[in-house]
Design an enzyme around this catalytic site. Structure first.
Site, PDB file in Angstrom:
ATOM      1  N   GLU A 361       1.159  -1.510  -0.094  1.00 52.43           N
ATOM      2  CA  GLU A 361      -0.214  -0.053  -0.227  1.00 52.43           C
ATOM      3  C   GLU A 361       0.419   1.137   0.296  1.00 52.43           C
ATOM      4  O   GLU A 361       1.382   1.286   0.896  1.00 52.43           O
ATOM      5  CB  GLU A 361      -0.848  -0.143   0.834  1.00 52.43           C
ATOM      6  N   CYS A 362       0.955   2.079  -0.648  1.00 55.63           N
ATOM      7  CA  CYS A 362       1.474   3.356  -1.047  1.00 55.63           C
ATOM      8  C   CYS A 362       2.658   3.417  -1.133  1.00 55.63           C
ATOM      9  O   CYS A 362       3.080   3.171  -1.391  1.00 55.63           O
ATOM     10  CB  CYS A 362       1.064   4.278   0.540  1.00 55.63           C
ATOM     11  N   ALA A 363       3.132   3.477   0.067  1.00 57.60           N
ATOM     12  CA  ALA A 363       4.947   3.203   0.569  1.00 57.60           C
ATOM     13  C   ALA A 363       5.322   1.761   0.405  1.00 57.60           C
ATOM     14  O   ALA A 363       6.165   2.231  -0.616  1.00 57.60           O
ATOM     15  CB  ALA A 363       5.406   3.664   1.968  1.00 57.60           C
ATOM     16  N   LEU A 365       4.171   0.577  -2.499  1.00 60.82           N
ATOM     17  CA  LEU A 365       3.821   0.160  -4.260  1.00 60.82           C
ATOM     18  C   LEU A 365       4.939   0.608  -4.689  1.00 60.82           C
ATOM     19  O   LEU A 365       6.001   0.670  -5.845  1.00 60.82           O
ATOM     20  CB  LEU A 365       2.347   1.314  -4.509  1.00 60.82           C
ATOM     21  N   SER A 452      -0.936  -0.871  -4.636  1.00 59.17           N
ATOM     22  CA  SER A 452      -1.631   0.539  -4.744  1.00 59.17           C
ATOM     23  C   SER A 452      -1.408   1.295  -3.932  1.00 59.17           C
ATOM     24  O   SER A 452      -0.832   1.207  -2.730  1.00 59.17           O
ATOM     25  CB  SER A 452      -2.940  -0.310  -4.741  1.00 59.17           C
TER      26      SER A 452
END
Length: 475
Positions: A361-363, A365, A452
């Site tokens: 998630e986020c980081a 990704l 994502s």
């Protein structure tokens, strides 16, 4: 003198005394007051349960430092209003008192959704009295109008007192108290301007505790001292004890898994049964500080052994890793160090290449991309990431576009985005999510990888954790 309750066993979590710390707007001093109050009450022998309204990951780190307990989020958008009470009771089990820090202004919530996910809504769901923290630095008599407005706006929200922050002098305090006498809301504390309690910030808010441990300890101690000097702790505890009793049972990870719908397709069991000691590695350390405690609890309830590792320091994944979870944080701040740990990057790439489940998630990704700001990352995804001046922030309604280790196509979840980076391309040939507003597809699904920008809360969809563990068993 404040002491723990005299009863030999703790009160049921649904009747734990509790306060919600709110404010008219962001920047009023909620974090200072909430964290300082948590630390001050803990220092007096009370077991304090710390909570934060909304999707914030950073403030709960300071709350945990103040109380010695896991900081937990209460988010009516991500999890639904019906889970706020049960998740609160789960976190508050065995505690003497709970302090809930609000988000933004008291009535601010999800854009265009009325009161949804606001501090006011959470206070009502918890049947908890509210303490309003007011930045009084540029006002005197006007404070009465402001407090009266907040106290009367929604009669279901009970403002039990005010804490005045950034008060300049004795004379200023006198003027404020005179004005508030007419508002009918008691003043429970007065805090003077104090530079030592300020915590440094950068592009996404406060600097997390994990990045400034010693300085964070000093900051929390200063907050506690300021609150102890300036606030009536006895009155605050008495107000907390006036909270109503919550209905319903506390959230439980095992029960949540048991009551969640089974996977739509059976997962084959390998010959010889399921392996013992199934290890799921979870990235931690200073670069990856964003996670919800319930995720690890759900993975554990599904049969996994959760092992935290630090991609800044550890050159290998934990022994026996069958799956990997890389949550949010600040890899852009540590791009050089993450890139320099080539041995671990190669292990992550090899794990993903084997088809093992990887949830990012986020980081996470960014870490899986080919490069971040020109520095080599894990190369799992054929994408590049870079810092951007544009802040992407907000709740999202999403639907799974592709079958993955987390969800089958068509699964609907709510999430939150919070970043100043750009990944190019923004989606793979098999995207992770379709987002309603702004309408787009984003993220990557390839073999066992789900990556994502979207932060989700698995308590809202416990089957995500069960599906991930089952894929770890069979990959």
């Amino acid at each position: 003198m404040l002491t723990s309750p005299s009863s030999p066993s703790p009160a049921p979590a649904r009747s734990v005394p509790r306060l919600v710390i709110a404010a008219p707007s962001s920047g009023s001093g909620k974090t200072t007051v909430a964290t300082g109050l948590m630390a001050a009450l803990t220092a007096r022998g009370l077991a304090v349960s710390p909570h934060k309204v909304g999707p914030d990951y950073i403030d709960p780190g300071y709350h945990a430092l103040a109380t010695g307990r896991t900081g937990r989020n209460l988010d009516a958008y991500l999890c639904g209003p019906e889970l706020v009470g049960p998740l609160f009771a789960h976190g508050a089990h065995g505690c003497d008192i709970a302090v809930v820090e609000g988000v933004m202004g008291m009535f601010d919530g999800a854009a265009g959704e009325g009161e949804l996910a606001s501090t006011a809504q959470v206070a009502k769901l918890l049947r908890a009295p509210v303490v309003l923290v007011v930045d009084a630095s540029s006002q005197s008599r006007s404070v009465a109008a402001l407090v009266h407005g907040f106290a009367s706006w929604d009669p279901e929200v009970r403002i039990g007192g005010v804490i005045l922050n950034k008060v300049a002098s004795d004379r200023h305090e006198e003027l404020l108290r005179e004005a508030l006498e007419s508002a009918g809301v008691p003043v429970l504390g007065v805090l003077r301007r104090a530079a030592q309690v300020e915590t440094p910030a950068r592009h996404l808010g406060l600097v997390p505790v994990a990045e400034r441990q010693a300085a964070a300890v000093d900051a929390v101690a200063a907050m506690a001292a300021q609150v102890s000097r300036g606030c009536d702790l006895e009155a605050l505890v008495a107000l907390a004890r006036s909270a109503g009793v919550l209905s319903g049972a506390a959230w439980d990870a095992a029960e949540a898994l048991a009551s969640s719908p089974p996977p739509p397709l059976p997962v084959p069991t390998p010959e010889g049964g399921l392996p013992d000691g199934l290890v799921i590695a979870v990235a931690g350390g200073a670069a990856f500080t964003f996670s919800y405690a319930e995720h690890a609890e759900l993975l554990g309830a599904a049969g996994a052994e959760v092992v935290v590792f630090d991609p800044l320091r550890d050159e290998r994944l934990p022994e026996g890793t069958a799956g990997l979870v890389v949550g949010g944080g600040f890899p852009e701040v540590y791009a050089a160090e993450l890139s320099a740990n080539e041995a671990l990057r190669e292990e992550v790439a090899a794990l993903a290449g084997s088809g093992a489940p990887v949830a990012a998630e986020c980081a996470g990704l960014l870490y899986l991309c080919r490069e971040l700001d020109g520095r080599p990352m894990c190369g799992v995804l054929d994408a590049t990431a870079r810092m951007s001046e544009r802040l992407t922030l907000g709740y999202r309604d999403a639907v799974a576009v592709s079958d993955s280790v987390l969800a089958v196509a068509g699964t609907r979840m709510r999430g939150h985005e919070f970043h100043r980076t750009v990944v190019e391309p923004g989606a793979g040939t098999a995207p992770a999510w379709g987002v309603r507003a702004p309408r787009r597809v984003e993220g990557f699904v390839q073999r066992g990888v789900h990556a994502s920008y979207l932060h989700t809360h698995w308590a809202s969809e416990p089957g995500v954790a069960r599906r991930f563990v089952e894929r770890c068993r069979t990959s």
